[in-house]
Write a protein that holds these residues in place. Structure first.
Motif, PDB file in Angstrom:
ATOM      1  N   LYS A  12      77.058-111.255 -70.471  1.00  0.00           N
ATOM      2  CA  LYS A  12      75.392-111.998 -69.332  1.00  0.00           C
ATOM      3  C   LYS A  12      74.938-110.649 -68.541  1.00  0.00           C
ATOM      4  O   LYS A  12      74.848-109.677 -68.719  1.00  0.00           O
ATOM      5  CB  LYS A  12      75.760-112.849 -68.694  1.00  0.00           C
ATOM      6  CG  LYS A  12      76.779-113.851 -69.785  1.00  0.00           C
ATOM      7  CD  LYS A  12      77.461-115.371 -68.859  1.00  0.00           C
ATOM      8  CE  LYS A  12      78.317-115.790 -69.901  1.00  0.00           C
ATOM      9  NZ  LYS A  12      78.223-117.246 -69.386  1.00  0.00           N
ATOM     10  N   HIS A  96      71.505-119.151 -76.137  1.00  0.00           N
ATOM     11  CA  HIS A  96      72.835-119.332 -75.932  1.00  0.00           C
ATOM     12  C   HIS A  96      72.458-120.360 -73.892  1.00  0.00           C
ATOM     13  O   HIS A  96      71.010-120.468 -74.194  1.00  0.00           O
ATOM     14  CB  HIS A  96      72.718-118.252 -74.635  1.00  0.00           C
ATOM     15  CG  HIS A  96      74.157-117.778 -73.702  1.00  0.00           C
ATOM     16  ND1 HIS A  96      74.492-118.708 -72.629  1.00  0.00           N
ATOM     17  CD2 HIS A  96      75.640-117.638 -73.844  1.00  0.00           C
ATOM     18  CE1 HIS A  96      75.759-118.747 -72.287  1.00  0.00           C
ATOM     19  NE2 HIS A  96      76.259-118.364 -73.351  1.00  0.00           N
ATOM     20  N   GLU A 168      79.185-123.977 -78.203  1.00  0.00           N
ATOM     21  CA  GLU A 168      79.599-123.142 -76.869  1.00  0.00           C
ATOM     22  C   GLU A 168      79.135-125.041 -76.538  1.00  0.00           C
ATOM     23  O   GLU A 168      78.058-125.166 -75.472  1.00  0.00           O
ATOM     24  CB  GLU A 168      78.753-122.381 -76.336  1.00  0.00           C
ATOM     25  CG  GLU A 168      78.842-121.345 -77.192  1.00  0.00           C
ATOM     26  CD  GLU A 168      78.754-119.764 -76.431  1.00  0.00           C
ATOM     27  OE1 GLU A 168      79.549-119.180 -76.074  1.00  0.00           O
ATOM     28  OE2 GLU A 168      77.619-119.884 -75.563  1.00  0.00           O
ATOM     29  N   GLY A 174      82.113-121.161 -68.430  1.00  0.00           N
ATOM     30  CA  GLY A 174      82.014-120.054 -67.104  1.00  0.00           C
ATOM     31  C   GLY A 174      82.917-121.251 -66.275  1.00  0.00           C
ATOM     32  O   GLY A 174      83.133-121.270 -64.904  1.00  0.00           O
ATOM     33  N   GLY A 213      83.661-120.746 -75.017  1.00  0.00           N
ATOM     34  CA  GLY A 213      83.439-121.755 -73.700  1.00  0.00           C
ATOM     35  C   GLY A 213      85.232-121.733 -73.004  1.00  0.00           C
ATOM     36  O   GLY A 213      86.483-122.030 -73.670  1.00  0.00           O
ATOM     37  N   SER A 214      84.642-120.754 -71.414  1.00  0.00           N
ATOM     38  CA  SER A 214      86.603-120.662 -71.205  1.00  0.00           C
ATOM     39  C   SER A 214      87.486-119.983 -72.632  1.00  0.00           C
ATOM     40  O   SER A 214      88.913-120.417 -72.305  1.00  0.00           O
ATOM     41  CB  SER A 214      86.449-121.675 -70.136  1.00  0.00           C
ATOM     42  OG  SER A 214      85.944-121.710 -69.178  1.00  0.00           O
ATOM     43  N   GLY A 235      82.653-115.422 -72.748  1.00  0.00           N
ATOM     44  CA  GLY A 235      81.943-114.648 -71.387  1.00  0.00           C
ATOM     45  C   GLY A 235      82.973-113.561 -70.628  1.00  0.00           C
ATOM     46  O   GLY A 235      83.622-112.442 -70.517  1.00  0.00           O
ATOM     47  N   GLY A 236      83.261-114.529 -69.339  1.00  0.00           N
ATOM     48  CA  GLY A 236      84.255-113.974 -68.155  1.00  0.00           C
ATOM     49  C   GLY A 236      84.624-113.019 -68.730  1.00  0.00           C
ATOM     50  O   GLY A 236      85.375-112.094 -68.741  1.00  0.00           O
TER      51      GLY A 236
END
Ligand code: PEP
Length: 253
Positions: A12, A96, A168, A174, A213-214, A235-236
């Motif tokens: 991101k 996205h 997603e 997130g 998703g997480s 992501g994270g």
């Protein structure tokens, strides 16, 4: 049918070039031996060249987070497919939920961006997924079907086979709230049934569907145990080398 797992990290709008270089170096070191799966990272545009240099000779491919529909032109602030290829990108994330939500990307735009990616040989990673209110209204499968059909409208089987889908759910991105493996599998099995209706059924079996998703080190193994979860868009957790490496090295349950 066995599909090669695909684990992709979406950085991101994070990391300066120096920070991105450090993360890429750590990943290169810890994933040098990885095989039997495809791995990609999607840094911000500003770090693509730097990360691309670091990743030369590693099994980690370079991906972009977005592209413009046109190959060139008067589109101030935009980046085109040929520019991404020039930087060594192999994949590009398209549609996205953050782009749909904050930058008004519609299914039609997503459809055209897929064409732009395929025209230059980039592998599109096409994101679909419902919001929390859509899920609570029982509309998950309707929304996802509309997004998949809209994104892929007009493409023949040959083109579809070059596409990777990423389911997603927006409420899981997130938020630390992952879909259960069974929730993700339910939707992803449905996506495959939709693919079998719009492409040749055997091609639909070859198309990879990622979950996003997480995704974290402690839930990847259970997610990957589902028959229609072929990988993850992360992501994270992809911003931490140890976490992403563990996700890439998921254990078969
Ligand atoms: C994403 O942005 O694609 C994503 C899945 O984010 P996170 O893993 O942080 O939920």
């Amino acid at each position: 049918m066995k599909r090669q797992p695909f684990l992709a990290g979406n950085w991101k709008m994070h990391l300066t070039r120096a920070e991105a270089r450090r993360l890429a170096e750590q990943l290169k070191a810890s994933l040098s031996e990885v095989s039997g799966r495809d791995v990609a990272v999607a840094p911000p545009f500003t770090a693509l060249a730097t990360v691309g240099e670091v990743l030369v000779g590693s099994p980690i491919a370079l991906a972009a987070q977005n592209l413009h529909e046109e190959p060139k032109g008067a589109y101030t602030g935009e980046i085109s497919g040929p520019m991404l290829v020039d930087l060594g990108c192999r994949y590009v994330i398209i549609g996205h939920s953050e782009r749909r939500q904050y930058f008004s990307e519609t299914d039609e735009v997503v459809n055209r961006k897929i064409q732009a990616a395929l025209a230059v040989g980039l592998g599109p990673i096409v994101c679909v997924g419902e919001t929390l209110s859509e899920r609570e209204a029982g509309r998950t499968l309707t929304v996802v079907e509309r997004q998949v059909r809209g994104a892929l409208r007009g493409y023949d089987t040959g083109a579809l086979e070059k596409v990777t889908l990423a389911y997603e759910p927006v409420w899981a991105i997130g938020t630390g709230r992952t879909a259960t493996p069974e929730q993700a599998e339910e939707v992803q099995a449905e996506i495959r049934r939709i693919l079998a209706r719009i492409a040749e059924p055997r091609a639909a079996e070859r198309i990879r569907i990622l979950y996003g998703g997480s995704v974290k080190p402690d839930n990847i193994d259970a997610l990957m145990a589902q028959p229609n979860i072929d990988g993850a868009l992360v992501g994270g957790a992809s911003l931490d080398a140890g976490s992403f490496a563990r996700i890439v090295k998921f254990r078969e349950l």
